[in-house]
Design a protein around this motif. Structure first.
Motif, PDB file in Angstrom:
ATOM      1  N   TYR A  34       0.833  -1.200   0.000  1.00 60.14           N
ATOM      2  CA  TYR A  34       0.000   0.000   0.000  1.00 60.14           C
ATOM      3  C   TYR A  34       0.869   1.251   0.000  1.00 60.14           C
ATOM      4  CZ  TYR A  34      -3.630  -3.315   0.901  1.00 60.14           C
ATOM      5  OH  TYR A  34      -4.485  -4.384   0.768  1.00 60.14           O
ATOM      6  N   GLU A  35       0.543   2.167  -0.912  1.00 56.96           N
ATOM      7  CA  GLU A  35       1.212   3.461  -1.009  1.00 56.96           C
ATOM      8  C   GLU A  35       0.384   4.499  -0.269  1.00 56.96           C
ATOM      9  OE1 GLU A  35       1.995   4.719  -5.013  1.00 56.96           O
ATOM     10  OE2 GLU A  35       2.828   2.776  -5.573  1.00 56.96           O
ATOM     11  N   PRO A  36       1.004   5.633   0.062  1.00 53.99           N
ATOM     12  CA  PRO A  36       0.209   6.695   0.679  1.00 53.99           C
ATOM     13  C   PRO A  36      -0.760   7.315  -0.333  1.00 53.99           C
ATOM     14  CG  PRO A  36       2.525   7.351   0.471  1.00 53.99           C
ATOM     15  CD  PRO A  36       2.423   5.945   0.003  1.00 53.99           C
ATOM     16  N   GLN A  37      -1.853   7.853   0.170  1.00 52.90           N
ATOM     17  CA  GLN A  37      -2.805   8.549  -0.694  1.00 52.90           C
ATOM     18  C   GLN A  37      -2.097   9.675  -1.420  1.00 52.90           C
ATOM     19  OE1 GLN A  37      -6.051  10.017   1.662  1.00 52.90           O
ATOM     20  NE2 GLN A  37      -7.073   8.043   1.731  1.00 52.90           N
ATOM     21  N   ALA A  38      -2.578  10.004  -2.597  1.00 47.87           N
ATOM     22  CA  ALA A  38      -1.990  11.082  -3.398  1.00 47.87           C
ATOM     23  C   ALA A  38      -1.892  12.371  -2.584  1.00 47.87           C
ATOM     24  CB  ALA A  38      -2.836  11.313  -4.647  1.00 47.87           C
ATOM     25  N   ASN A  39      -0.783  13.072  -2.759  1.00 48.76           N
ATOM     26  CA  ASN A  39      -0.517  14.374  -2.133  1.00 48.76           C
ATOM     27  C   ASN A  39      -0.449  14.342  -0.612  1.00 48.76           C
ATOM     28  OD1 ASN A  39      -0.503  15.670  -4.697  1.00 48.76           O
ATOM     29  ND2 ASN A  39      -2.737  15.556  -4.678  1.00 48.76           N
ATOM     30  N   THR A  40      -0.162  13.182  -0.011  1.00 44.89           N
ATOM     31  CA  THR A  40      -0.042  13.122   1.449  1.00 44.89           C
ATOM     32  C   THR A  40       1.376  12.815   1.907  1.00 44.89           C
ATOM     33  OG1 THR A  40      -0.610  10.767   1.571  1.00 44.89           O
ATOM     34  CG2 THR A  40      -2.433  12.349   1.761  1.00 44.89           C
ATOM     35  N   CYS A  41       2.255  12.425   0.976  1.00 48.99           N
ATOM     36  CA  CYS A  41       3.590  12.016   1.397  1.00 48.99           C
ATOM     37  C   CYS A  41       4.579  12.115   0.235  1.00 48.99           C
ATOM     38  CB  CYS A  41       3.538  10.589   1.933  1.00 48.99           C
ATOM     39  SG  CYS A  41       5.033  10.116   2.803  1.00 48.99           S
ATOM     40  N   GLU A  42       4.843  13.326  -0.186  1.00 47.52           N
ATOM     41  CA  GLU A  42       5.718  13.526  -1.344  1.00 47.52           C
ATOM     42  C   GLU A  42       7.124  12.970  -1.126  1.00 47.52           C
ATOM     43  OE1 GLU A  42       4.524  14.482  -4.299  1.00 47.52           O
ATOM     44  OE2 GLU A  42       2.617  14.486  -3.236  1.00 47.52           O
ATOM     45  N   SER A  43       7.613  12.967   0.118  1.00 44.78           N
ATOM     46  CA  SER A  43       8.992  12.537   0.371  1.00 44.78           C
ATOM     47  C   SER A  43       9.249  11.079   0.006  1.00 44.78           C
ATOM     48  CB  SER A  43       9.358  12.776   1.839  1.00 44.78           C
ATOM     49  OG  SER A  43       8.437  12.152   2.706  1.00 44.78           O
ATOM     50  N   VAL A  44       8.230  10.251   0.030  1.00 48.58           N
ATOM     51  CA  VAL A  44       8.440   8.843  -0.310  1.00 48.58           C
ATOM     52  C   VAL A  44       8.718   8.656  -1.809  1.00 48.58           C
ATOM     53  CG1 VAL A  44       6.082   8.025  -0.781  1.00 48.58           C
ATOM     54  CG2 VAL A  44       7.696   6.523   0.360  1.00 48.58           C
ATOM     55  N   TYR A  45       8.322   9.637  -2.604  1.00 46.06           N
ATOM     56  CA  TYR A  45       8.496   9.531  -4.048  1.00 46.06           C
ATOM     57  C   TYR A  45       9.827  10.108  -4.527  1.00 46.06           C
ATOM     58  CZ  TYR A  45       3.640   8.272  -3.835  1.00 46.06           C
ATOM     59  OH  TYR A  45       2.469   7.629  -3.529  1.00 46.06           O
ATOM     60  N   SER A  46      10.662  10.556  -3.621  1.00 42.87           N
ATOM     61  CA  SER A  46      11.954  11.126  -4.032  1.00 42.87           C
ATOM     62  C   SER A  46      12.981  10.004  -4.167  1.00 42.87           C
ATOM     63  CB  SER A  46      12.428  12.166  -3.019  1.00 42.87           C
ATOM     64  OG  SER A  46      12.605  11.580  -1.761  1.00 42.87           O
ATOM     65  N   TYR A  47      13.380   9.756  -5.369  1.00 41.97           N
ATOM     66  CA  TYR A  47      14.388   8.733  -5.659  1.00 41.97           C
ATOM     67  C   TYR A  47      15.578   9.385  -6.278  1.00 41.97           C
ATOM     68  CZ  TYR A  47      12.892   4.018  -4.643  1.00 41.97           C
ATOM     69  OH  TYR A  47      12.599   2.841  -4.002  1.00 41.97           O
TER      70      TYR A  47
END
Length: 146
Positions: free
Chosen positions: A133-146
């Protein structure tokens, strides 16, 4: 440069957790569990605002219990890590990521079909027995930083 800061002790912790949680799902399943641990370390949102290290993530307590069942119940988590799991742990701290765990912050084994949400978070996919499970859209931008 790795995705998160780590010490050899952290590699051992991730390796033990991957084995305890997903040994039956092979190397890919263990990598996915390890990736969730790294994602929680970099996520500065939701339940993970105050966890900044791998050790913080692994021993995080939520609702009076450890976040990971393997720590709570002990099972293989308290067995020494093997070199194969240590190699996998090094992969996840060095930018490994694959769907469905690439951006996932949660996983569990429901012993049934995966529900479409987990505590309100959307289902990103399944690998063998684990639902991710991923976080809901626009609730956790930091997880998408690669």
């Amino acid at each position: 440069m790795p995705r998160v800061k780590y010490r050899e002790k952290d590699i051992d912790l991730i390796a033990r957790m991957m084995r305890a949680e997903a040994e039956g799902e092979g190397r890919l399943g263990m990598l996915m569990v390890g990736n969730v641990i790294v994602n929680r370390t970099v996520a500065d949102c939701l339940d993970f605002r105050d966890v900044r290290t791998i050790e913080d993530v692994i021993f995080q307590v939520q609702g009076g219990n450890y976040s990971f069942e393997a720590v709570q119940k002990g099972n293989l988590f308290y067995s020494p890590a093997r070199e194969v799991e240590r190699r996998l742990a090094r992969q996840v701290v060095n930018y490994w990521g694959q769907h469905p765990s690439k951006y996932a912050l949660w996983y569990f084994n429901p012993y049934a079909p995966c529900p479409p949400t987990w505590y309100g978070q959307p289902f990103s996919g399944q690998f063998k027995q684990h639902c991710y499970y991923e976080p809901q859209a626009n609730t956790c931008e930091s997880v998408y930083s690669y």
